[in-house]
Scaffold this active site. Structure first.
Site, PDB file in Angstrom:
ATOM      1  N   LYS A 152      37.257  31.996  32.752  1.00 37.94           N
ATOM      2  CA  LYS A 152      38.436  31.999  31.917  1.00 37.94           C
ATOM      3  C   LYS A 152      39.719  31.965  32.745  1.00 37.94           C
ATOM      4  O   LYS A 152      40.775  31.592  32.258  1.00 37.94           O
ATOM      5  CB  LYS A 152      38.464  33.264  31.048  1.00 37.94           C
ATOM      6  N   GLY A 153      39.646  32.417  33.988  1.00 41.86           N
ATOM      7  CA  GLY A 153      40.841  32.725  34.775  1.00 41.86           C
ATOM      8  C   GLY A 153      41.858  31.607  34.930  1.00 41.86           C
ATOM      9  O   GLY A 153      43.052  31.871  35.049  1.00 41.86           O
ATOM     10  N   ASP A 181      41.901  29.690  39.504  1.00 32.86           N
ATOM     11  CA  ASP A 181      42.949  30.706  39.560  1.00 32.86           C
ATOM     12  C   ASP A 181      43.062  31.274  40.971  1.00 32.86           C
ATOM     13  O   ASP A 181      44.145  31.381  41.526  1.00 32.86           O
ATOM     14  CB  ASP A 181      42.683  31.826  38.542  1.00 32.86           C
ATOM     15  N   ASP A 224      38.514  33.628  46.737  1.00 33.93           N
ATOM     16  CA  ASP A 224      38.415  34.829  47.569  1.00 33.93           C
ATOM     17  C   ASP A 224      37.441  34.553  48.720  1.00 33.93           C
ATOM     18  O   ASP A 224      37.853  34.080  49.782  1.00 33.93           O
ATOM     19  CB  ASP A 224      37.990  36.000  46.675  1.00 33.93           C
ATOM     20  N   LYS A 268      42.830  34.019  49.014  1.00 35.14           N
ATOM     21  CA  LYS A 268      42.767  35.308  49.721  1.00 35.14           C
ATOM     22  C   LYS A 268      42.127  35.257  51.088  1.00 35.14           C
ATOM     23  O   LYS A 268      42.426  36.061  51.949  1.00 35.14           O
ATOM     24  CB  LYS A 268      41.896  36.270  48.894  1.00 35.14           C
ATOM     25  N   VAL A 295      44.083  41.192  42.091  1.00 42.25           N
ATOM     26  CA  VAL A 295      45.278  40.824  41.328  1.00 42.25           C
ATOM     27  C   VAL A 295      44.921  40.487  39.883  1.00 42.25           C
ATOM     28  O   VAL A 295      43.786  40.099  39.590  1.00 42.25           O
ATOM     29  CB  VAL A 295      46.037  39.645  41.985  1.00 42.25           C
ATOM     30  N   ARG A 339      45.122  39.262  31.049  1.00 40.13           N
ATOM     31  CA  ARG A 339      45.236  37.826  31.341  1.00 40.13           C
ATOM     32  C   ARG A 339      46.573  37.276  30.872  1.00 40.13           C
ATOM     33  O   ARG A 339      47.062  36.275  31.379  1.00 40.13           O
ATOM     34  CB  ARG A 339      44.115  37.036  30.652  1.00 40.13           C
TER      35      ARG A 339
END
Ligand code: IMP
Ligand code: MG
Length: 171
Positions: free
Chosen positions: A40-41, A96, A99, A127, A149, A161
């Protein structure tokens, strides 16, 4: 008072989205393009980005899961897949945040098996310091510290969100 400190304010995100869209426009304009967002991000980032791209494109979505309650489960799986073919198309994969890079590696393999003409990766946030992950990414909005975050599409156990900025949870 918000329980989140602002890491990247709304206005900075807006300017960054405009500059990413300019770069993407130079690379994709004139090519048959499918923009693929990872749910969803990435839904808010994708919505803002595509509205700055002034050439024909389709919007596609898939959903993977790798994090449960802020922790990596170690494996990535497709919760639901693209509903349209991307064969022969130029794909822009929109994330989004990247990492460890585990999700984007998985997604690149997954999408390549669908025979697109090309794939480029755009992430709002990045990141990892690992150069092997970085070289998989074509467009990076912001490099951020290794902290969890939220906001601008990203969640804290399902919530937050809808925050218009990228924030860090206060400890
Ligand atoms: P990776 O597989 O470690 O690169 O993680 C990528 C995915 O984990 C992203 O697509 C996000 O959905 C999620 N994720 C990683 N870090 C954060 C964070 O700080 N906030 C929210 N989601 C995150
Ligand atoms: Mg994601």
């Amino acid at each position: 008072m918000s329980a989140y400190d602002v890491l990247i304010p709304e206005g900075e995100i807006r300017l960054k989205v405009e500059s990413l869209a300019e770069q993407i426009g130079r690379d994709f304009s004139g090519k048959e393009t499918a923009v693929v967002a990872v749910l969803k991000g990435a839904f808010i980032f994708m919505a803002d980005l595509v509205r700055k791209l002034d050439f024909p494109l389709t919007c596609e979505f898939l959903r993977v899961s790798s994090y449960k309650n802020n922790k990596s489960t170690g494996s990535v799986k497709v919760e639901f897949d693209l509903s349209e073919s991307i064969e022969g198309k130029h794909v822009l994969l929109v994330e989004d945040i990247i990492d460890t890079g585990r999700t984007v590696r998985f997604l690149l393999d997954h999408l390549k098996s669908k025979k697109p003409a090309s794939i480029k990766v755009c992430t709002l946030l990045y990141k990892e310091m690992d150069p092997n992950v970085k070289k998989l990414i074509d467009y990076i909005g912001f490099e951020i510290p290794k902290e969890y975050v939220v906001g601008y599409g990203m969640d804290d156990a399902g919530l937050q969100r809808s925050l218009p900025f990228v924030g860090i949870k206060r400890s």
